[in-house]
Design a protein around this motif. Structure first.
Motif, short mmCIF file in Angstrom:
data_model
loop_
_atom_site.label_atom_id
_atom_site.label_comp_id
_atom_site.label_asym_id
_atom_site.label_seq_id
_atom_site.Cartn_x
_atom_site.Cartn_y
_atom_site.Cartn_z
N UNK A 21 -31.76 13.27 -33.19
CA UNK A 21 -32.86 12.57 -33.84
C UNK A 21 -32.37 11.86 -35.09
N UNK A 22 -32.77 10.56 -35.26
CA UNK A 22 -32.41 9.78 -36.43
C UNK A 22 -33.58 8.88 -36.83
N UNK A 23 -33.53 8.42 -38.12
CA UNK A 23 -34.65 7.66 -38.70
C UNK A 23 -34.23 6.22 -38.96
N UNK A 24 -35.14 5.29 -38.59
CA UNK A 24 -34.98 3.89 -38.98
C UNK A 24 -36.20 3.52 -39.82
N UNK A 25 -36.06 2.48 -40.66
CA UNK A 25 -37.12 2.10 -41.61
C UNK A 25 -37.38 0.60 -41.49
N UNK A 26 -38.68 0.22 -41.52
CA UNK A 26 -39.02 -1.20 -41.42
C UNK A 26 -38.65 -1.93 -42.70
N UNK A 27 -38.31 -3.20 -42.55
CA UNK A 27 -37.96 -4.02 -43.71
C UNK A 27 -39.20 -4.68 -44.27
N UNK A 28 -38.99 -5.65 -45.16
CA UNK A 28 -40.14 -6.28 -45.82
C UNK A 28 -41.01 -7.05 -44.85
N UNK A 29 -40.49 -7.35 -43.67
CA UNK A 29 -41.27 -8.05 -42.65
C UNK A 29 -41.90 -7.09 -41.65
N UNK A 30 -41.73 -5.80 -41.90
CA UNK A 30 -42.31 -4.80 -41.02
C UNK A 30 -41.50 -4.60 -39.75
N UNK A 31 -40.28 -5.11 -39.74
CA UNK A 31 -39.45 -5.00 -38.55
C UNK A 31 -38.38 -3.92 -38.74
N UNK A 32 -38.03 -3.30 -37.63
CA UNK A 32 -36.94 -2.33 -37.63
C UNK A 32 -36.19 -2.42 -36.29
N UNK A 33 -34.89 -2.18 -36.33
CA UNK A 33 -34.07 -2.26 -35.10
C UNK A 33 -32.87 -1.34 -35.24
N UNK A 34 -32.38 -0.86 -34.08
CA UNK A 34 -31.15 -0.03 -34.09
C UNK A 34 -29.90 -0.89 -33.90
N UNK A 35 -30.10 -2.18 -33.68
CA UNK A 35 -28.97 -3.06 -33.41
C UNK A 35 -28.10 -3.24 -34.65
N UNK A 36 -26.78 -3.31 -34.42
CA UNK A 36 -25.87 -3.51 -35.54
C UNK A 36 -25.99 -4.91 -36.12
N UNK A 37 -26.56 -5.82 -35.34
CA UNK A 37 -26.78 -7.16 -35.90
C UNK A 37 -27.93 -7.16 -36.90
N UNK A 38 -28.72 -6.14 -36.87
CA UNK A 38 -29.84 -5.99 -37.81
C UNK A 38 -29.37 -5.21 -39.03
N UNK A 39 -28.77 -4.06 -38.74
CA UNK A 39 -28.16 -3.23 -39.78
C UNK A 39 -26.94 -2.56 -39.16
N UNK A 40 -25.79 -2.90 -39.71
CA UNK A 40 -24.54 -2.40 -39.12
C UNK A 40 -24.56 -0.88 -38.99
N UNK A 41 -24.14 -0.41 -37.81
CA UNK A 41 -24.10 1.05 -37.59
C UNK A 41 -23.23 1.74 -38.63
#
Length: 533
Positions: free
Chosen positions: A471-491
């Motif tokens: 289990x791991x946590x991701x957090x939405x950004x200022x636009x309300x978006x969140x993604x597990x992709x490294x292009x969004x936030x590098x692993x």
């Protein structure tokens, strides 16, 4: 070439003795010092009882035991009626012959049984023996001379040699001279009996001999037949005169068809044992009993097992990220299929023939291994115990379908099986490990307020694997978006930092990475998805 059998007493006899005495030095040089005192002389008794092919010279003799005799010292007296008491095997008769091995070899190839197909074998052997012992012979004219003796080997009284045999006599003498100084089984196929008084001829006795012909074959034709990795050529069998196999007397070496022979063996019992196997065959421990009869060739057979590699596991699969035989996430190592191709030769990937010798299909089990015993396709090779095996050669393995949750492997894995040692089974097959990448993906989401659909920032979401419980946590950004992709936030950027964050410390730029297993961690890789299959 003994003297005329019947001689007048008195003057003629005195002349003979005088001629012998005056020619002593000449004969010593020409015939290799015909001294009766020899270091190796053995004791025994042999009486010359008969003579054949009589007439002017060129006599052969018979003994009280029925063996055939030829004289060595031509200017001495006829030995008929003489009892001899000292002898050596011909190859050991130093001091009386120019080269004992050469004479032993000559007798071996010319007698008994007339192996050269001579028109008048006894006379031809007589001439050949004397030529080897120093007699000067012109075979084209037939003229001979030795010491004070001379004549013609073709003309004269009955019993002379045949002109038709001249070429064979010359070739046999040349062959024998080429064996000067070379010991062999022929050394004991005849005996030299030493003149008991120096006035009668010393003689060479042809011992009753026979031969052995051995035929070697494969004990597993399914493996070796038409397989260039195996050869019957070069197997060496040593022939012994004792059952304990300590007294070697001859050697048999097989040819490409598995045949080999040893000739010139005295009649009696022998035992043969393989001392060197043929290429890629096991060394047999069998002792082959042989009974040799004079004038005959004893047939014997032998079989050797071709060397093979017993094979259970053909290959093993592993996860590429952990290197272990444990799948990640919900993926499995079970169910991968591979084509296994066997080639009867040594090849690398670039030289593999277009057509394989045999082809099988294997499927991996839960542990990621594939067993040859459960293969489908062509018939399996079996060793002497009935176990699945691979002959000496090359194995090429290619995956034809990947298991669920993994990317396929398009490489060809080449494995060589080579012979080693002398046992039937070898362990030269190096089982390849096929490591494959688990399929990975990502998810993304948008958090919005119900009704107004206004985007909500800083909202944490916990993602839990239903398979492993990771289990791991991701957090939405200022636009309300969140993604597990490294292009969004590098692993690799503050990996899984939000797992331990709290209200007010959420970080939407922190990366996320699922190892896919509860008992180990895999390194984040920005080139892959965060979520394993």
């Amino acid at each position: 070439m003994g003297r005329v059998r019947k001689r007048a007493r008195g003057t003629i006899a005195r002349r003979v003795v005088a001629a012998i005495a005056s020619a002593a030095l000449v004969l010593s040089q020409a015939l290799g010092a015909l001294a009766p005192a020899v270091a190796y002389a053995s004791t025994g008794t042999m009486r010359v009882t008969t003579e054949t092919n009589g007439g002017e010279g060129f006599l052969s003799f018979g003994s009280d035991s029925g063996s055939q005799l030829f004289c060595i010292s031509p200017e001495a007296h006829n030995p008929t009626g003489t009892t001899f008491t000292r002898w050596d095997y011909t190859g050991e008769a130093t001091g009386i012959l120019p080269d004992p091995h050469a004479l032993a070899y000559l007798v071996h190839i010319m007698a008994p049984g007339n192996p050269l197909g001579l028109e008048r074998p006894d006379q031809a052997i007589n001439v050949a023996v004397w030529m080897l012992c120093g007699m000067d012979v012109d075979l084209s004219s037939g003229a001979y001379s030795v010491g004070r003796m001379s004549g013609n080997v073709y003309s004269g009284a009955g019993g002379r040699a045949s002109r038709a045999d001249a070429g064979k006599i010359q070739a046999a003498v040349a062959d024998a001279r080429a064996h000067a100084g070379k010991a062999g089984a022929w050394d004991r196929a005849s005996k030299v009996w030493y003149s008991p008084n120096g006035t009668v001829q010393s003689v060479v006795e042809v011992l009753p001999t026979g031969g052995v012909e051995l035929t070697k074959s494969s004990a597993n034709h399914e493996v070796s037949d038409a397989n260039g990795s195996y050869s019957l050529e070069g197997a060496t069998y040593t022939v012994y005169s004792d059952e304990a196999c300590t007294q070697a007397v001859a050697t048999i070496v097989t040819d490409a068809s598995g045949h080999g022979s040893a000739q010139g063996l005295r009649a009696g019992s022998y035992w043969a044992r393989e001392t060197k196997p043929a290429r890629n065959y096991a060394l047999s421990t069998d002792v082959i009993p042989l009974t040799v009869e004079a004038g005959r060739t004893t047939k014997a057979t032998a079989t050797d097992a071709p060397q093979v590699n017993p094979l259970g596991i053909v290959l093993a699969k592993a996860d590429a990220e952990t290197g272990k035989a444990s799948p990640l996430g919900a993926a499995t190592l079970k169910g991968a299929t591979f084509e296994v191709r066997y080639y009867d030769g040594q090849y690398d990937e670039g030289s593999l023939p277009a057509k394989a010798t045999r082809i099988w299909t294997v499927t991996t089990g839960e542990d990621g291994t594939a067993d040859l015993g459960s293969a489908t396709g062509d018939a399996l090779y079996r060793d002497s115990r009935g176990e699945a095996c691979v002959p000496v050669g090359t194995v090429a393995i290619t995956e034809t379908s990947a298991p669920n949750g993994y990317l396929g492997d398009d490489a060809t894995h080449v494995v060589h099986v080579t012979g080693e040692g002398t046992a039937e089974t070898v362990s030269t097959y190096a089982t390849p490990t096929v490591a494959e990448q688990v399929r990975r993906g990502d998810l993304e989401l948008v958090k919005a307020e119900s009704g107004s659909m206004a985007r909500l920032a800083g909202v944490p979401f916990r993602i839990t694997s239903a398979t492993t419980g990771e289990s791991h946590v991701i957090v939405t950004d200022e636009n309300g978006q969140a993604s597990t992709s490294s292009s969004w936030a590098a692993h690799t950027t503050r990996t899984n930092a939000n797992d331990s964050a709290g209200e007010g410390t959420w970080d939407a730029s922190a990366g996320v990475w699922f190892s896919g297993t509860a008992d180990s961690q895999t390194a984040p890789d920005d080139s892959k998805g965060a979520l394993p299959y």
